[in-house]
Design an enzyme around this catalytic site. Structure first.
Site: not given
Length: 450
Positions: A263, A325, A378
């Protein structure tokens, strides 16, 4: 199987922390369990909560240092052992690795590292016969270990060969070595603050990065730091804080955050005034997201769903913005999550790329005409970044790239690709103190639906 044991009042100080560290290290290396699942949540090691804050911090450092230097430790121990590390007693292997890590890289007296490692194997039925071996090898490590490290002088030992080969191929040998050096250092604690970064940098004895992130070397329980209980900040790597800032003014706009847990990016968007719908397929991770937003006194709509199949909110209206994401190999986070390097395999990337493609295609459907899509991972692997966006643009004629400018990333033009995408590397943001240098490896691209 030897029953698990926890600390007793009369136990040798530090032994419980090392026993649990050995259990968790064994979980990573032999049972392929992540550090996160062993340290937190319902499946966490039952002994973690019994440790004092100090011992818990020691245990985490023991595990992280061992994993961060695993390749070099293997090299050193192979030179000190005639027949290699014992394979029939995992506790003997863990004791040797943890003991050598303390001797070579941690501020632990050599005699204490040796003694506690010997006690560790003595307390295990299968490993007890190796107590003399562990004692002798670690004493030799204290005398000869550093010269053995100096003879190779290569942090690339601590990156699995398949991963190092990929980085050399994509970034070049020099940059790949720089990445390996950067991830060998214990990282700082990065915080995204609601307001006044300079004031929080002073209160937390840290510094403010050009991007606004507060970076500190404070250790210990995060929950005990000033501002945590009040919800004034949240933990978020400096690189992870950049993608959510790539939308234009989001005040009053509807933004879907796909794969949103835990979050941090959703919190940034809510704090900036967006009407956020956070989507994640894991009920447990979504519960954590809600807890985090509650502490921060921020509100968002939530949906537990597979984001690649999610149909959007009731009424079917599209979103002004979507943040994807995406789940990925996470190779950009090895400096903070050193288990990733040893748990991931090259074969994992193909399935993740297929999932990322589905997520991007779904996001394109859910986005309003004129809306903005920000995609990020990432990962340092090009298939999960640059190539994923190239593939989308080749098949979705209604999507076009909007290049990111240096002014949007605090003037740090080195974080941008020639196409105008974000590409951070662990070796970026150099600092005279290696502990205050670097950031996670991230990729982000911004697209608009015409």
């Amino acid at each position: 199987m030897t029953p698990q044991r926890f600390a007793t009042p009369s136990e040798v100080p530090g032994l419980a922390a090392r026993r649990i560290a050995a259990d968790i290290l064994d979980g990573v290396l032999h049972k392929r369990r992540t550090l996160d699942e062993q340290l937190d949540g319902a499946a966490a090691h039952p002994g973690v909560k019994a440790l004092s804050d100090r011992d818990r911090a020691l245990m985490r450092r023991l595990v992280a240092t061992t994993l961060r230097r695993l390749g070099t430790l293997g090299h050193v121990l192979s030179r000190l052992l005639d027949r290699g590390i014992p394979t029939d007693a995992p506790r003997a292997q863990s004791a040797l690795l943890i003991g050598a890590a303390q001797i070579l890289w941690m501020d632990v007296p050599d005699h204490a590292a040796v003694d506690l490692s010997v006690r560790l194997v003595q307390s295990d039925r299968r490993a007890a016969k190796y107590a003399g071996l562990v004692n002798a090898v670690l004493r030799r490590c204290a005398r000869e270990g550093q010269p053995l490290i100096d003879e190779v002088k290569s942090q690339s030992l601590d990156v699995p060969p398949w991963l190092m080969a990929r980085w050399v191929a994509h970034y070049g040998a020099t940059r790949a070595r720089d990445i390996a050096v950067a991830i060998s250092h214990e990282p700082s604690l990065d915080l995204t603050v609601k307001s006044d970064p300079a004031q929080w940098a002073t209160r937390l004895h840290g510094e403010t990065l050009p991007t606004g992130t507060v970076r500190t070397l404070l250790q210990g329980a995060v929950t005990m730091l000033p501002g945590f209980a009040e919800g004034s900040w949240w933990v978020q790597d400096a690189a992870a804080a950049l993608p959510a800032r790539l939308f234009d003014n989001v005040g009053g706009k509807s933004i879907a955050d796909l794969c949103a847990a835990p979050g941090g990016k959703a919190a940034q968007l809510v704090q900036a005034g967006a009407r956020v719908t956070a989507v994640d397929r894991s009920p447990g991770r979504m519960a954590r997201l809600r807890d985090n937003l509650d502490r921060l006194q921020l509100q968002a709509e939530t949906a537990v769903a597979d984001a690649a199949e999610w149909q959007g909110t009731k009424g079917g209206e599209g979103f002004d913005g979507i943040l994807v994401d995406a789940p990925c190999a996470s190779t950009g986070t090895v400096r903070r999550h050193p288990d990733v390097a040893w748990l991931r395999q090259e074969a994992d990337i193909g399935a993740l790329v297929a999932l990322q493609k589905r997520l991007l295609q779904r996001a394109a459907v859910l986005l309003k005409p004129g809306g903005t899509l920000v995609y990020c991972t990432c990962s340092l692997e090009p298939e999960e970044g640059e190539q994923a966006i190239s593939a989308l643009l080749a098949t979705e004629s209604g999507m076009r790239r909007v290049p990111i400018t240096a002014s949007e990333v605090a003037g740090l033009g080195e974080l941008l690709t020639a196409e105008g995408d974000l590409r951070t590397l662990p070796c970026h943001l150099p600092h005279q103190d290696p502990r205050l240098a670097g950031l996670d490896g991230f990729y982000a691209a911004r697209l608009i639906k015409s």
